[in-house]
Design an enzyme around this catalytic site. Structure first.
Site, PDB file in Angstrom:
ATOM      1  N   ALA A 141       0.870  -1.172   0.000  1.00  0.00           N
ATOM      2  CA  ALA A 141       0.000   0.000   0.000  1.00  0.00           C
ATOM      3  C   ALA A 141       0.910   1.225   0.000  1.00  0.00           C
ATOM      4  O   ALA A 141       2.077   1.141   0.396  1.00  0.00           O
ATOM      5  CB  ALA A 141      -0.881  -0.018   1.238  1.00  0.00           C
ATOM      6  N   GLY A 150       0.576  -5.005   0.830  1.00  0.00           N
ATOM      7  CA  GLY A 150      -0.623  -5.101  -0.012  1.00  0.00           C
ATOM      8  C   GLY A 150      -0.358  -5.803  -1.339  1.00  0.00           C
ATOM      9  O   GLY A 150      -1.274  -6.370  -1.941  1.00  0.00           O
ATOM     10  N   GLU A 188      -0.566  -9.380  -0.522  1.00  0.00           N
ATOM     11  CA  GLU A 188      -1.989  -9.672  -0.286  1.00  0.00           C
ATOM     12  C   GLU A 188      -2.774  -9.721  -1.597  1.00  0.00           C
ATOM     13  O   GLU A 188      -3.703 -10.515  -1.740  1.00  0.00           O
ATOM     14  CB  GLU A 188      -2.578  -8.629   0.663  1.00  0.00           C
ATOM     15  CG  GLU A 188      -1.971  -8.726   2.068  1.00  0.00           C
ATOM     16  CD  GLU A 188      -2.422  -7.605   2.976  1.00  0.00           C
ATOM     17  OE1 GLU A 188      -2.034  -6.441   2.706  1.00  0.00           O
ATOM     18  OE2 GLU A 188      -3.161  -7.868   3.937  1.00  0.00           O
ATOM     19  N   GLU A 191       4.436  -5.171   7.318  1.00  0.00           N
ATOM     20  CA  GLU A 191       3.628  -4.151   7.999  1.00  0.00           C
ATOM     21  C   GLU A 191       4.070  -3.873   9.433  1.00  0.00           C
ATOM     22  O   GLU A 191       4.064  -2.723   9.883  1.00  0.00           O
ATOM     23  CB  GLU A 191       2.136  -4.551   7.994  1.00  0.00           C
ATOM     24  CG  GLU A 191       1.430  -4.307   6.674  1.00  0.00           C
ATOM     25  CD  GLU A 191       1.587  -5.452   5.683  1.00  0.00           C
ATOM     26  OE1 GLU A 191       2.399  -6.363   5.927  1.00  0.00           O
ATOM     27  OE2 GLU A 191       0.883  -5.421   4.651  1.00  0.00           O
TER      28      GLU A 191
HETATM   29  N1  COA Z   1       4.591   3.153  -0.640  1.00  0.00           N
HETATM   30  C1  COA Z   1       5.005   4.327  -1.145  1.00  0.00           C
HETATM   31  N2  COA Z   1       6.133   4.483  -1.832  1.00  0.00           N
HETATM   32  C2  COA Z   1       6.911   3.405  -2.023  1.00  0.00           C
HETATM   33  C3  COA Z   1       6.557   2.140  -1.518  1.00  0.00           C
HETATM   34  C4  COA Z   1       5.341   2.049  -0.803  1.00  0.00           C
HETATM   35  N3  COA Z   1       4.898   0.874  -0.301  1.00  0.00           N
HETATM   36  N4  COA Z   1       7.523   1.260  -1.853  1.00  0.00           N
HETATM   37  C5  COA Z   1       8.437   1.945  -2.545  1.00  0.00           C
HETATM   38  N5  COA Z   1       8.071   3.244  -2.641  1.00  0.00           N
HETATM   39  C6  COA Z   1       8.781   4.337  -3.324  1.00  0.00           C
HETATM   40  C7  COA Z   1       9.972   4.824  -2.498  1.00  0.00           C
HETATM   41  O1  COA Z   1       9.547   5.726  -1.505  1.00  0.00           O
HETATM   42  C8  COA Z   1      10.794   5.465  -3.580  1.00  0.00           C
HETATM   43  O2  COA Z   1      10.214   6.715  -3.903  1.00  0.00           O
HETATM   44  P1  COA Z   1      11.158   8.023  -4.132  1.00  0.00           P
HETATM   45  O3  COA Z   1      12.034   7.647  -5.307  1.00  0.00           O
HETATM   46  O4  COA Z   1      10.170   9.102  -4.427  1.00  0.00           O
HETATM   47  O5  COA Z   1      11.927   8.192  -2.867  1.00  0.00           O
HETATM   48  C9  COA Z   1      10.577   4.554  -4.784  1.00  0.00           C
HETATM   49  O6  COA Z   1       9.357   3.866  -4.526  1.00  0.00           O
HETATM   50  C10 COA Z   1      11.669   3.507  -4.958  1.00  0.00           C
HETATM   51  O7  COA Z   1      11.806   2.766  -3.751  1.00  0.00           O
HETATM   52  P2  COA Z   1      13.194   2.611  -2.947  1.00  0.00           P
HETATM   53  O8  COA Z   1      12.853   2.333  -1.519  1.00  0.00           O
HETATM   54  O9  COA Z   1      14.089   3.779  -3.228  1.00  0.00           O
HETATM   55  O10 COA Z   1      13.776   1.306  -3.646  1.00  0.00           O
HETATM   56  P3  COA Z   1      14.823   0.259  -3.028  1.00  0.00           P
HETATM   57  O11 COA Z   1      15.281  -0.577  -4.150  1.00  0.00           O
HETATM   58  O12 COA Z   1      15.840   0.960  -2.193  1.00  0.00           O
HETATM   59  O13 COA Z   1      13.931  -0.649  -2.018  1.00  0.00           O
HETATM   60  C11 COA Z   1      11.986  -1.897  -1.347  1.00  0.00           C
HETATM   61  C12 COA Z   1      12.895  -1.457  -2.517  1.00  0.00           C
HETATM   62  C13 COA Z   1      10.768  -2.617  -1.959  1.00  0.00           C
HETATM   63  C14 COA Z   1      12.761  -2.856  -0.441  1.00  0.00           C
HETATM   64  C15 COA Z   1      11.541  -0.660  -0.537  1.00  0.00           C
HETATM   65  O14 COA Z   1      11.009   0.298  -1.448  1.00  0.00           O
HETATM   66  C16 COA Z   1      10.511  -0.927   0.511  1.00  0.00           C
HETATM   67  O15 COA Z   1      10.821  -1.480   1.573  1.00  0.00           O
HETATM   68  N6  COA Z   1       9.245  -0.498   0.249  1.00  0.00           N
HETATM   69  C17 COA Z   1       8.172  -0.560   1.227  1.00  0.00           C
HETATM   70  C18 COA Z   1       7.648  -1.957   1.390  1.00  0.00           C
HETATM   71  C19 COA Z   1       6.565  -2.014   2.471  1.00  0.00           C
HETATM   72  O16 COA Z   1       6.804  -1.766   3.629  1.00  0.00           O
HETATM   73  N7  COA Z   1       5.344  -2.321   2.037  1.00  0.00           N
HETATM   74  C20 COA Z   1       4.225  -2.460   2.933  1.00  0.00           C
HETATM   75  C21 COA Z   1       3.411  -1.231   2.960  1.00  0.00           C
HETATM   76  S1  COA Z   1       2.028  -1.386   4.047  1.00  0.00           S
END
Ligand code: COA
Length: 261
Positions: free
Chosen positions: A67, A112, A115, A135
């Site tokens: 999400a 999400g 999910e 989460e």
């Molecule tokens: N919601 C909003 N933005 C997200 C996102 C999310 N769930 N997942 C990634 N993004 C965005 C990042 O903020 C970043 O945006 P920016 O360039 O404007 O800063 C962009 O997507 C790229 O992500 P980034 O984190 O820089 O990539 P990475 O390769 O370093 O890491 C992940 C990849 C997937 C490990 C990491 O993005 C992550 O942990 N995301 C969240 C996962 C999560 O907790 N999901 C559950 C949500 S309830």
């Protein structure tokens, strides 16, 4: 023709391919995208030319990275309930779709996104994909059905390990625990998913729809109630032209030609 802001929707060979398209946010699901997914599933339901669905994410890095955390960060309790219920409602529509839905998981399937894959009937993953429910690292719990669907799919112990640790697993481990059906090379993902779906679509469409209903609803019923549902739907199929065609084709040693009637 509906225009989507964050989805691509393409139909070929009776298959609707729905691609989540927010590549700069790793295809994170904001409320607008979830609403569009709901609208796309309505379109699937109403389109006679669509017999099955593939859901995937744009690019090679992420299926759906969860999400949209930026959107969630501002929510209070009442919004939290609403956010969760909207996602639950749309994902339940996917799960109860009478037309089979397969997730083609092309990268991160987190929160999400995991999910969403769980709500699909089957999951095919690229060997580069990663799954997780992180989460708790954000101080919340999965809110789009993950706490219910993951234990039903992989068992309570494995589900609790993923949900409580928040750690990711790779595609091979996801396959080992039964979270995904197949793992393939990234470049083969869409073709492999399409072939699996086409194999399903060669069968009687009403039988497919009622099998989905029996399994999905039956999982949440007592054995006796589930068996009653199964025998009633089995009996219903005995009134179809597809049953007659399927059995006649077998006896005549030829491929059946199902018409969905
Ligand atoms: N919601 C909003 N933005 C997200 C996102 C999310 N769930 N997942 C990634 N993004 C965005 C990042 O903020 C970043 O945006 P920016 O360039 O404007 O800063 C962009 O997507 C790229 O992500 P980034 O984190 O820089 O990539 P990475 O390769 O370093 O890491 C992940 C990849 C997937 C490990 C990491 O993005 C992550 O942990 N995301 C969240 C996962 C999560 O907790 N999901 C559950 C949500 S309830």
């Amino acid at each position: 023709m509906t225009h989507y802001q964050n989805l691509a929707y393409e139909v070929a060979d009776g298959i609707a391919a729905i691609t989540v398209q927010r590549p700069d946010k790793l295809n994170a699901l904001d409320a607008a995208t979830i609403a569009e997914l709901g609208e796309a599933m309505r379109r699937v339901r109403e389109s006679d030319d669509v017999r099955g669905v593939i859901i995937t994410g744009s690019g090679s890095k992420a299926f759906v990275a969860g999400a949209d955390i930026a959107e969630l960060a501002a929510m209070g309790s009442i919004e939290g309930v609403a956010v969760s219920r909207l996602g639950q409602r749309v994902f339940r529509e996917i799960e109860l779709s009478p037309k089979p839905v397969i997730a083609a998981v092309n990268g991160f399937a987190l929160g999400g996104g995991c999910e969403l894959a769980l709500a699909c009937h089957l999951r095919v993953a690229a060997d580069s994909a990663h799954f997780g429910l992180p989460e708790v690292k954000l101080g919340i719990i999965p809110g789009y059905g993950g706490t219910l669907r993951l234990p039903r799919l992989v068992g309570r112990g494995r589900a609790l390990e993923l949900i409580l640790s928040g750690e990711m697993i790779d595609a091979a481990e996801a396959h080992r625990i039964g979270l995904v059906n197949r793992v393939v090379a990234p470049e083969a993902l869409l073709q492999a998913t399409r072939e699996l779906l086409l194999t399903i679509l060669r069968n009687g469409p009403t039988a497919i729809a009622l099998a989905i209903e029996c399994v999905t609803r039956g999982m949440d019923m007592s054995l006796d109630d589930g068996l009653a549902l199964e025998s009633n739907l089995f009996g219903l199929l005995a009134s179809t032209g597809d049953m007659r065609e399927g059995m006649k084709a077998f006896l005549e040693k030829r491929q059946a030609e199902f018409k969905g009637e």
